[in-house]
Write a protein that holds these residues in place. Structure first.
Motif, PDB file in Angstrom:
ATOM      1  N   ARG A 101      69.087   3.106  95.239  1.00  0.00           N
ATOM      2  CA  ARG A 101      69.058   1.650  95.363  1.00  0.00           C
ATOM      3  C   ARG A 101      68.748   1.001  94.008  1.00  0.00           C
ATOM      4  N   ASN A 127      73.864  -7.094  95.122  1.00  0.00           N
ATOM      5  CA  ASN A 127      73.233  -6.765  96.400  1.00  0.00           C
ATOM      6  C   ASN A 127      72.712  -7.976  97.162  1.00  0.00           C
ATOM      7  N   THR A 137      78.723   1.903 104.686  1.00  0.00           N
ATOM      8  CA  THR A 137      78.159   2.854 103.720  1.00  0.00           C
ATOM      9  C   THR A 137      77.810   2.154 102.414  1.00  0.00           C
ATOM     10  N   PRO A 138      77.032   2.821 101.534  1.00  0.00           N
ATOM     11  CA  PRO A 138      76.840   2.284 100.184  1.00  0.00           C
ATOM     12  C   PRO A 138      78.181   2.161  99.462  1.00  0.00           C
ATOM     13  N   GLY A 159      73.214   2.592 107.933  1.00  0.00           N
ATOM     14  CA  GLY A 159      72.119   2.174 107.075  1.00  0.00           C
ATOM     15  C   GLY A 159      71.385   0.955 107.604  1.00  0.00           C
ATOM     16  N   ARG A 172      75.282   4.078  92.470  1.00  0.00           N
ATOM     17  CA  ARG A 172      75.459   3.893  93.910  1.00  0.00           C
ATOM     18  C   ARG A 172      75.837   2.469  94.275  1.00  0.00           C
ATOM     19  N   ASP A 173      75.078   1.492  93.730  1.00  0.00           N
ATOM     20  CA  ASP A 173      75.222   0.106  94.163  1.00  0.00           C
ATOM     21  C   ASP A 173      76.085  -0.746  93.246  1.00  0.00           C
ATOM     22  N   ARG A 231      81.769  -1.262  93.543  1.00  0.00           N
ATOM     23  CA  ARG A 231      80.733  -1.462  92.527  1.00  0.00           C
ATOM     24  C   ARG A 231      81.150  -2.407  91.412  1.00  0.00           C
TER      25      ARG A 231
END
Length: 344
Positions: free
Chosen positions: A165, A178, A71-72, A10, A170-171, A98
């Protein structure tokens, strides 16, 4: 020579590759894997790196000792579990996962397998960051009284238009996990543990996204010191994150790679050099030197059989702080860190 396998290509992958190129005395990239074959071929041709056909192929190689996972966050658990089972040491791009419960699970997986788990918090390795830590530990500045964090960053809407995003799935969140996570991690290096927070967070009218792009909080530290946190990605055009600390004998201002110490006796000292920090529209507008230092510490720790500076267990501290801030805002009340776990 330590063999490196890279998983994920990424946005930040190029920074890591440049850092690893500076570490050719100790490490060599021996395979790169991504679930996107076309992008993987393009990436490996650009950087002249070997392609791994599958994650299983990468982890099955005896000449790979360390897996760098880029990766995420939502793709981490399976990779960490497989790497640990294969006896590979693991260096994770932040965040661990997360939330702190999922992050704790990764720490437990690595611990049970007897492999080293490190996390990329490169801001700890800046010259000015290390100098401030040294001054605090020496006792020269005296006891801490107040701490102020400001992260006035900018991200255009196109940044959040990328699928996943700024989502919880996902995040795990927005600006806190982030962007501000680096500064919040560094804050606790200087202040010691947080005991209580009261926060307000939300999404400004600037962005269309699921998670928060703004947080403001009051903080009480276990030492008795008081503090504040303000972080956003809606502050155009974006500026450097800062940590300001008030001590018994001096104040310290850390920002953009420069530390300024103003002593109560009238002396002023400056350390470090001003650099970009990625606070504007270009998230990659910063040098790779700090990543090089972060990676070197981890690789030398693996080689020498010691723990790296930023272990998975160490990274849990900032995850718990973020979870406490989130809970405080959601429930509109003060939250103690003991409500979201301990560091034991």
């Amino acid at each position: 020579m330590i063999g490196i396998g890279v998983v994920g290509i990424g946005m930040v992958a190029g920074i890591h590759v440049r850092a690893l190129q500076d570490l050719s005395d100790i490490a060599e990239v021996r395979g790169v894997y991504s679930r996107n074959p076309a992008r993987l071929d393009e990436f490996c041709k650009k950087w002249n790196l070997p392609v791994a056909g599958s994650l299983e192929d990468l982890l099955g190689r005896d000449d790979i000792d360390v897996v760098l996972v880029l990766t995420p966050p939502n793709a981490r658990r399976e990779i960490v579990a497989a790497a640990a089972a294969a006896g590979k040491h693991i260096l994770l791009e932040k965040p661990l996962e997360r939330d702190s419960a999922a992050a704790q699970e990764l720490v437990d997986i690595a611990s049970a397998a007897g492999v080293t788990l490190g996390v990329v918090f490169q801001n700890r390795f800046r010259e000015a960051s290390l100098k401030l830590q040294s001054l605090i530990e020496s006792g020269e500045l005296g006891a801490l009284s107040i701490a102020q964090v400001n992260v006035p960053w900018w991200r255009p809407q196109t940044y959040y238009d990328e699928p996943g995003r700024g989502t919880y799935e996902r995040d795990g969140g927005g600006v806190m996990i982030n962007q501000a996570i680096h500064t919040l991690d560094l804050l606790q290096v200087y202040t010691g543990p947080v005991s209580e927070v009261m926060a307000l967070m939300g999404t400004s009218s600037i962005h269309k996204m699921e998670a928060e792009d703004f947080v403001s909080a009051g903080v009480r530290f276990e030492s008795g010191a008081l503090g504040s946190i303000v972080a956003t990605t809606a502050a155009y055009p974006g500026g450097p994150e800062t940590i300001e600390l008030g001590f018994e004998k001096a104040s310290a201002h850390l920002g953009a790679g420069v530390l300024t110490v103003s002593h109560h006796d009238g002396r002023t000292e400056t350390f470090g050099e001003q650099t970009g920090t990625g606070g504007g529209a270009d998230p990659m507008a910063f040098p790779h030197d700090w990543h090089t230092s972060n990676q070197r510490d981890f690789l030398e720790a693996v080689r020498d059989g010691r723990q790296p500076i930023v272990t998975g267990a160490e990274a849990l501290k900032v995850h718990r702080l973020i979870d406490a801030l989130t809970l405080s805002s959601r429930e509109k009340r003060a939250v103690t860190l003991s409500e979201v776990g301990t560091d034991e």
